[in-house]
Write a protein that holds these residues in place. Structure first.
Motif, short mmCIF file in Angstrom:
data_model
loop_
_atom_site.label_atom_id
_atom_site.label_comp_id
_atom_site.label_asym_id
_atom_site.label_seq_id
_atom_site.Cartn_x
_atom_site.Cartn_y
_atom_site.Cartn_z
N PRO A 92 0.84 -1.20 0.00
CA PRO A 92 0.00 0.00 0.00
C PRO A 92 0.87 1.25 0.00
CG PRO A 92 0.15 -0.86 2.21
CD PRO A 92 0.92 -1.83 1.33
N GLY A 93 0.26 2.38 -0.29
CA GLY A 93 1.00 3.64 -0.17
C GLY A 93 0.89 4.55 -1.37
N ALA A 94 0.89 3.99 -2.58
CA ALA A 94 0.79 4.83 -3.77
C ALA A 94 -0.62 5.40 -3.88
CB ALA A 94 1.11 4.02 -5.02
N GLY A 95 -0.72 6.65 -4.32
CA GLY A 95 -2.04 7.23 -4.50
C GLY A 95 -2.05 8.74 -4.37
N TRP A 96 -3.25 9.27 -4.19
CA TRP A 96 -3.47 10.72 -4.10
C TRP A 96 -3.52 11.14 -2.63
CZ3 TRP A 96 -3.32 13.86 -8.27
CH2 TRP A 96 -3.50 13.28 -9.52
N TYR A 97 -2.65 12.07 -2.27
CA TYR A 97 -2.55 12.56 -0.90
C TYR A 97 -2.97 14.03 -0.81
CZ TYR A 97 0.19 8.46 0.53
OH TYR A 97 0.61 7.18 0.84
N ALA A 98 -3.55 14.39 0.32
CA ALA A 98 -3.86 15.79 0.62
C ALA A 98 -2.93 16.24 1.74
CB ALA A 98 -5.32 15.95 1.03
N PRO A 99 -1.94 17.09 1.45
CA PRO A 99 -1.04 17.56 2.51
C PRO A 99 -1.75 18.35 3.59
CG PRO A 99 -0.16 18.03 0.32
CD PRO A 99 -1.58 17.62 0.13
N ALA A 100 -2.86 19.00 3.23
CA ALA A 100 -3.67 19.77 4.18
C ALA A 100 -5.13 19.49 3.88
CB ALA A 100 -3.36 21.26 4.04
N PRO A 101 -6.02 19.76 4.84
CA PRO A 101 -7.45 19.51 4.59
C PRO A 101 -7.94 20.24 3.35
CG PRO A 101 -7.08 19.92 6.92
CD PRO A 101 -5.77 20.21 6.23
N LEU A 102 -8.72 19.55 2.53
CA LEU A 102 -9.26 20.15 1.32
C LEU A 102 -10.51 20.96 1.65
CD1 LEU A 102 -9.01 17.12 -1.15
CD2 LEU A 102 -7.45 19.06 -0.95
N PRO A 103 -10.80 21.98 0.84
CA PRO A 103 -12.05 22.72 1.06
C PRO A 103 -13.26 21.81 0.87
CG PRO A 103 -11.02 23.35 -1.01
CD PRO A 103 -10.02 22.51 -0.29
N LYS A 104 -14.25 21.96 1.73
CA LYS A 104 -15.46 21.15 1.62
C LYS A 104 -16.38 21.83 0.61
CE LYS A 104 -15.16 19.28 6.30
NZ LYS A 104 -15.82 19.13 7.62
N SER A 105 -16.28 21.40 -0.63
CA SER A 105 -17.04 22.05 -1.69
C SER A 105 -17.50 21.02 -2.71
CB SER A 105 -16.17 23.10 -2.40
OG SER A 105 -15.10 22.47 -3.09
N THR A 106 -18.44 21.42 -3.54
CA THR A 106 -18.89 20.53 -4.61
C THR A 106 -17.76 20.26 -5.59
OG1 THR A 106 -19.72 22.47 -5.83
CG2 THR A 106 -21.30 21.27 -4.44
N ASN A 107 -16.85 21.22 -5.76
CA ASN A 107 -15.74 21.02 -6.68
C ASN A 107 -14.78 19.95 -6.15
OD1 ASN A 107 -14.21 21.79 -9.10
ND2 ASN A 107 -12.67 22.52 -7.65
N THR A 108 -14.51 19.97 -4.85
CA THR A 108 -13.65 18.95 -4.26
C THR A 108 -14.26 17.56 -4.46
OG1 THR A 108 -12.74 20.44 -2.59
CG2 THR A 108 -12.65 18.09 -2.11
N ARG A 109 -15.55 17.44 -4.20
CA ARG A 109 -16.22 16.15 -4.38
C ARG A 109 -16.18 15.72 -5.84
NH1 ARG A 109 -19.78 18.51 -0.66
NH2 ARG A 109 -21.24 19.10 -2.30
N ALA A 110 -16.39 16.67 -6.75
CA ALA A 110 -16.38 16.34 -8.18
C ALA A 110 -15.00 15.84 -8.61
CB ALA A 110 -16.78 17.56 -9.00
N CYS A 111 -13.95 16.48 -8.10
CA CYS A 111 -12.59 16.08 -8.48
C CYS A 111 -12.24 14.70 -7.93
CB CYS A 111 -11.58 17.12 -7.99
SG CYS A 111 -11.69 18.71 -8.85
N LEU A 112 -12.57 14.45 -6.66
CA LEU A 112 -12.28 13.15 -6.07
C LEU A 112 -13.07 12.04 -6.77
CD1 LEU A 112 -12.15 14.05 -2.27
CD2 LEU A 112 -10.24 13.37 -3.72
N ASN A 113 -14.32 12.32 -7.09
CA ASN A 113 -15.14 11.32 -7.79
C ASN A 113 -14.59 11.05 -9.19
OD1 ASN A 113 -16.92 10.95 -5.67
ND2 ASN A 113 -18.35 12.51 -6.39
N ALA A 114 -14.13 12.10 -9.85
CA ALA A 114 -13.58 11.94 -11.20
C ALA A 114 -12.31 11.09 -11.17
CB ALA A 114 -13.29 13.30 -11.82
N LEU A 115 -11.43 11.35 -10.22
CA LEU A 115 -10.20 10.57 -10.11
C LEU A 115 -10.50 9.11 -9.77
CD1 LEU A 115 -7.95 13.12 -8.17
CD2 LEU A 115 -7.78 12.50 -10.59
N ALA A 116 -11.51 8.90 -8.92
CA ALA A 116 -11.86 7.53 -8.53
C ALA A 116 -12.47 6.74 -9.69
CB ALA A 116 -12.83 7.56 -7.35
N ARG A 117 -13.05 7.44 -10.66
CA ARG A 117 -13.67 6.75 -11.80
C ARG A 117 -12.68 6.45 -12.92
NH1 ARG A 117 -17.84 10.63 -11.01
NH2 ARG A 117 -17.03 11.83 -12.78
N MET A 118 -11.52 7.06 -12.90
CA MET A 118 -10.56 6.87 -13.99
C MET A 118 -10.07 5.43 -14.04
SD MET A 118 -8.09 10.17 -14.46
CE MET A 118 -6.99 9.65 -13.16
#
Length: 250
Positions: A192-218
């Motif tokens: 385990p270990g490879a992947g997408w990391y957030a060095p700091a908390p991400l803003p709680k927004s519809t854009n953040t959710r859209a980006c995470l969902n898009a990356l998870a669907r790739m």
């Protein structure tokens, strides 16, 4: 009637500052640390894919770490939000592969023989493979190590009789074993270990959710050009299991 003070007070009471509101509207900065020689085509296709998924993002590659979301091929600081997975949808598994006709039954038989590794920071590329050799008493001399640019090239060196063994990843190489006359001589544990990391908390927004969902669907099968910026074994991304998160913080 001026309602601005009342609105500001409401936001503060809700735990949201005007700075956070502004940040939530900004594009996320997605930074990929990659061994790819060129990122032009992959960057263009990834940007288009994210826009179609209503993810507003700016892409960065390598350089100084300053992304909101960062892809690394191994463990790094921050919260692991999406784990990279192999063709089987699991954590990658390092393997040593040899030709079936060579009859190599153990890594210890590779002492004094040429082997092919992969350049780069991916732990599966060389570090774990060399540790496995050392555990079997094998320490290749510099002249016995062929360093390829990717896993396919490392296998190519093996298949063309330039080396006696090649490092690979289980999900990546398994479909080729029978057709190419190769066998797995050593298999490690899932990494385990490879992947997408957030060095700091991400803003709680519809854009953040859209980006995470898009990356998870790739998926690599959907667009191989995009995945040229990731290690060759990466086939997609998934939310990490709880133990992955704990290990990423250790």
């Amino acid at each position: 009637m001026n309602r601005a003070p009342a609105l500001l007070s409401a936001l503060v009471l809700a735990g949201v500052t005007t700075a956070n509101v502004a940040r939530a509207a900004d594009p996320l900065v997605l930074q990929v640390f990659t061994e790819a020689r060129s990122t032009i085509v992959a960057s263009h296709r990834l940007q288009n894919y994210l826009e179609e998924a209503e993810c507003r993002a700016d892409l960065l590659f390598n350089g100084e770490q300053r992304g909101d979301l960062i892809f690394r091929p191994g463990k790094t600081d921050g919260d692991l939000l999406l784990s990279a997975v192999n063709r089987d949808g699991e954590h990658p598994v390092p393997v040593w592969v040899t030709r079936k006709t060579a009859g190599v039954g153990s890594l210890s038989e590779l002492q004094g023989r040429d082997v092919s590794l992969v350049a780069g920071d991916d732990p599966l590329a060389s570090a774990l493979a060399l540790e496995a050799l050392a555990a079997h008493g094998v320490s290749p001399e510099p002249g016995q190590i062929y360093e390829a640019g990717d896993f396919s090239s490392a296998l190519g060196l093996l298949l063309h009789n330039n080396t006696h063994a090649a490092v690979s990843e289980l999900g990546l190489v398994r479909p080729m074993l029978e057709t190419q006359g190769m066998v797995i001589t050593w298999q490690g544990e899932p990494v385990p270990g490879a992947g997408w990391y957030a060095p700091a908390p991400l803003p709680k927004s519809t854009n953040t959710r859209a980006c995470l969902n898009a990356l998870a669907r790739m998926q690599r099968l959907d667009d191989r050009q995009i995945f040229r910026i990731f290690p060759e074994w990466v086939s997609g991304f998934r939310p990490p299991e709880s133990n992955d998160v704990e290990e990423s913080r250790s």
